[in-house]
Scaffold this motif. Structure first.
Motif, short mmCIF file in Angstrom:
data_model
loop_
_atom_site.label_atom_id
_atom_site.label_comp_id
_atom_site.label_asym_id
_atom_site.label_seq_id
_atom_site.Cartn_x
_atom_site.Cartn_y
_atom_site.Cartn_z
N LEU A 14 20.75 -8.23 -16.32
CA LEU A 14 20.89 -6.83 -15.94
C LEU A 14 22.20 -6.31 -16.51
O LEU A 14 23.25 -6.93 -16.33
CB LEU A 14 20.90 -6.69 -14.42
N GLU A 15 22.15 -5.20 -17.20
CA GLU A 15 23.37 -4.60 -17.77
C GLU A 15 23.52 -3.17 -17.29
O GLU A 15 22.58 -2.37 -17.39
CB GLU A 15 23.31 -4.62 -19.30
N ILE A 16 24.69 -2.86 -16.73
CA ILE A 16 24.97 -1.51 -16.22
C ILE A 16 26.15 -0.95 -16.98
O ILE A 16 27.23 -1.57 -17.01
CB ILE A 16 25.27 -1.52 -14.71
N ASN A 17 25.97 0.20 -17.62
CA ASN A 17 27.03 0.85 -18.38
C ASN A 17 27.40 2.18 -17.72
O ASN A 17 26.52 2.92 -17.28
CB ASN A 17 26.59 1.12 -19.82
N GLY A 43 34.45 3.77 -8.81
CA GLY A 43 33.57 3.84 -7.65
C GLY A 43 32.14 4.16 -8.04
O GLY A 43 31.19 3.58 -7.49
N VAL A 44 31.96 5.08 -8.98
CA VAL A 44 30.62 5.42 -9.47
C VAL A 44 29.96 4.19 -10.08
O VAL A 44 28.77 3.92 -9.86
CB VAL A 44 30.70 6.57 -10.49
N HIS A 45 30.73 3.44 -10.86
CA HIS A 45 30.18 2.23 -11.50
C HIS A 45 29.77 1.21 -10.45
O HIS A 45 28.69 0.61 -10.55
CB HIS A 45 31.22 1.63 -12.45
N LYS A 46 30.59 1.02 -9.45
CA LYS A 46 30.27 0.05 -8.38
C LYS A 46 28.97 0.44 -7.68
O LYS A 46 28.11 -0.42 -7.42
CB LYS A 46 31.41 -0.01 -7.37
N ASP A 47 28.81 1.73 -7.36
CA ASP A 47 27.58 2.18 -6.71
C ASP A 47 26.37 1.95 -7.62
O ASP A 47 25.30 1.56 -7.15
CB ASP A 47 27.68 3.66 -6.36
N ALA A 48 26.55 2.20 -8.92
CA ALA A 48 25.46 1.99 -9.87
C ALA A 48 25.06 0.52 -9.93
O ALA A 48 23.87 0.19 -10.01
CB ALA A 48 25.86 2.50 -11.25
N VAL A 49 26.05 -0.37 -9.89
CA VAL A 49 25.76 -1.81 -9.90
C VAL A 49 24.97 -2.19 -8.66
O VAL A 49 23.99 -2.94 -8.72
CB VAL A 49 27.07 -2.62 -9.99
N ARG A 64 33.40 -5.55 -17.49
CA ARG A 64 34.38 -5.15 -18.48
C ARG A 64 34.85 -3.72 -18.19
O ARG A 64 34.04 -2.86 -17.85
CB ARG A 64 33.78 -5.21 -19.89
N LEU A 65 36.14 -3.51 -18.34
CA LEU A 65 36.73 -2.19 -18.13
C LEU A 65 37.58 -1.85 -19.34
O LEU A 65 38.40 -2.67 -19.78
CB LEU A 65 37.60 -2.20 -16.86
N VAL A 121 31.68 3.95 -23.72
CA VAL A 121 31.39 3.13 -22.54
C VAL A 121 32.72 2.70 -21.92
O VAL A 121 33.51 2.00 -22.56
CB VAL A 121 30.56 1.89 -22.91
N VAL A 122 32.99 3.14 -20.70
CA VAL A 122 34.28 2.83 -20.06
C VAL A 122 34.18 1.62 -19.14
O VAL A 122 35.18 0.94 -18.89
CB VAL A 122 34.83 4.04 -19.29
N MET A 123 32.99 1.35 -18.61
CA MET A 123 32.80 0.17 -17.77
C MET A 123 31.43 -0.42 -18.04
O MET A 123 30.46 0.31 -18.29
CB MET A 123 32.92 0.52 -16.28
N GLN A 124 31.37 -1.74 -17.98
CA GLN A 124 30.10 -2.44 -18.19
C GLN A 124 30.07 -3.68 -17.30
O GLN A 124 31.04 -4.43 -17.25
CB GLN A 124 29.94 -2.85 -19.65
N SER A 125 28.95 -3.87 -16.62
CA SER A 125 28.74 -5.08 -15.83
C SER A 125 27.44 -5.74 -16.28
O SER A 125 26.44 -5.05 -16.49
CB SER A 125 28.67 -4.78 -14.33
N THR A 126 27.48 -7.04 -16.46
CA THR A 126 26.30 -7.80 -16.85
C THR A 126 26.07 -8.90 -15.81
O THR A 126 26.99 -9.66 -15.49
CB THR A 126 26.47 -8.44 -18.23
#
Length: 283
Positions: free
Chosen positions: A14-17, A247-253, A232-233, A217-222
């Motif tokens: 799973l990849e979230i950008n 915070g937005v990225h954390k909620d998306a993850v 990655r930040l 892309v400012v943040m990415q979680s895999t």
């Protein structure tokens, strides 16, 4: 069944950008052929803007200081008139600037050749950017080189790499599906623009490229199916001023992980097999 297996393989990670965008159109991805036109045009505009550091778009003349740097490596395509002393004039294409947007000109639709050209220009730009920045740091660097280096937006480097890789992937899709001779144009036949020969995995490739475009892309979680998580930040974004984005990225993850877990569970139950068996891992 092969498309089902492709879907299962795509769910192994799973990849979230989280991206920064100046304007949001809120539109869904159009038909695959239209998405390729959109993408080619976005890549073309981005490259044209990045090229202005190294020469003139109006005349397609390379800046005098940039000629020796361009001649110091031998890959990529420079969209300028070749200097008179160029070692390999064949790697210059002064007509890149003068063409209409890919997909607009009936004589030049969006084709495999267009993505080849975009890839080669992005390759040349990456190397020119890196070598110009390095030259500007050397003792006794010329004023022109130092001035040009100051104009370079270093956030363009990962986007140039993205253009290279996505162009390769898209051309691989076109070749494998026998679509490499089709010229995609605005207003052409809807069935052609739908590209019915594509498989699910091909559409996923095009969709991701279309979704991200040339955004930063400012943040990415895999998250891997075995539990490994990498976040990655972008350097310089790890400050209190970016707490909203974080915070937005954390909620998306969190939301994506719950949905992904549901899909993995549903896929396993539907197939009646463990996921590793489904994707052919018998080790």
């Amino acid at each position: 069944m092969s498309q089902f297996v492709d879907l299962a393989r795509n769910l192994l990670a799973l990849e979230i950008n989280t991206v920064l965008k100046t304007g949001i159109s809120a539109e869904k991805m159009p038909m695959a052929g239209d998405a390729l036109i959109d993408l080619a045009q976005e890549y073309y505009v981005f490259l044209c803007e990045a090229l202005e550091v190294f020469g003139s778009r109006e005349t397609a003349i390379l800046a005098p200081w940039a000629g020796p740097i361009s001649d110091s490596f031998h890959w990529g395509m420079a969209p300028f008139v070749p200097p008179s002393d160029a070692a390999r004039p064949d790697r210059y294409d002064p007509f890149f600037f003068s063409r209409d947007l890919p997909g607009n000109d009936p004589a030049r639709g969006t084709t495999l050749k267009v993505f080849d050209d975009l890839r080669e220009v992005a390759s040349w730009l990456r190397e020119m950017t890196d070598r110009t920045l390095d030259a500007a740091r050397q003792p006794g660097a010329g004023a022109d080189v130092v001035s040009a280096a100051a104009l370079i937006d270093q956030d363009t480097m990962p986007i140039l790499m993205r253009i290279q890789r996505n162009s390769d992937q898209i051309n691989d899709v076109l070749r494998r599906r026998g679509l490499d001779t089709v010229s995609y144009l605005r207003g052409m036949d809807e069935e052609v623009r739908r590209m019915p020969a594509l498989k699910t995995a091909d559409v996923v490739t095009i969709r991701k490229a279309w979704d991200v475009g040339t955004e930063l892309v400012v943040m990415q979680s895999t998250i891997q199916i075995d539990g490994d998580v990498v976040t990655r930040l972008l350097k310089g974004r790890d400050t209190a001023g970016n707490s909203v984005v974080i915070g937005v990225h954390k909620d998306a993850v969190d939301v994506s992980f719950r949905y992904w877990s549901f899909l993995i569970d549903a896929l396993g139950r539907f197939a009646g097999k463990a996921v590793n068996t489904l994707v052919g891992d018998t080790g």
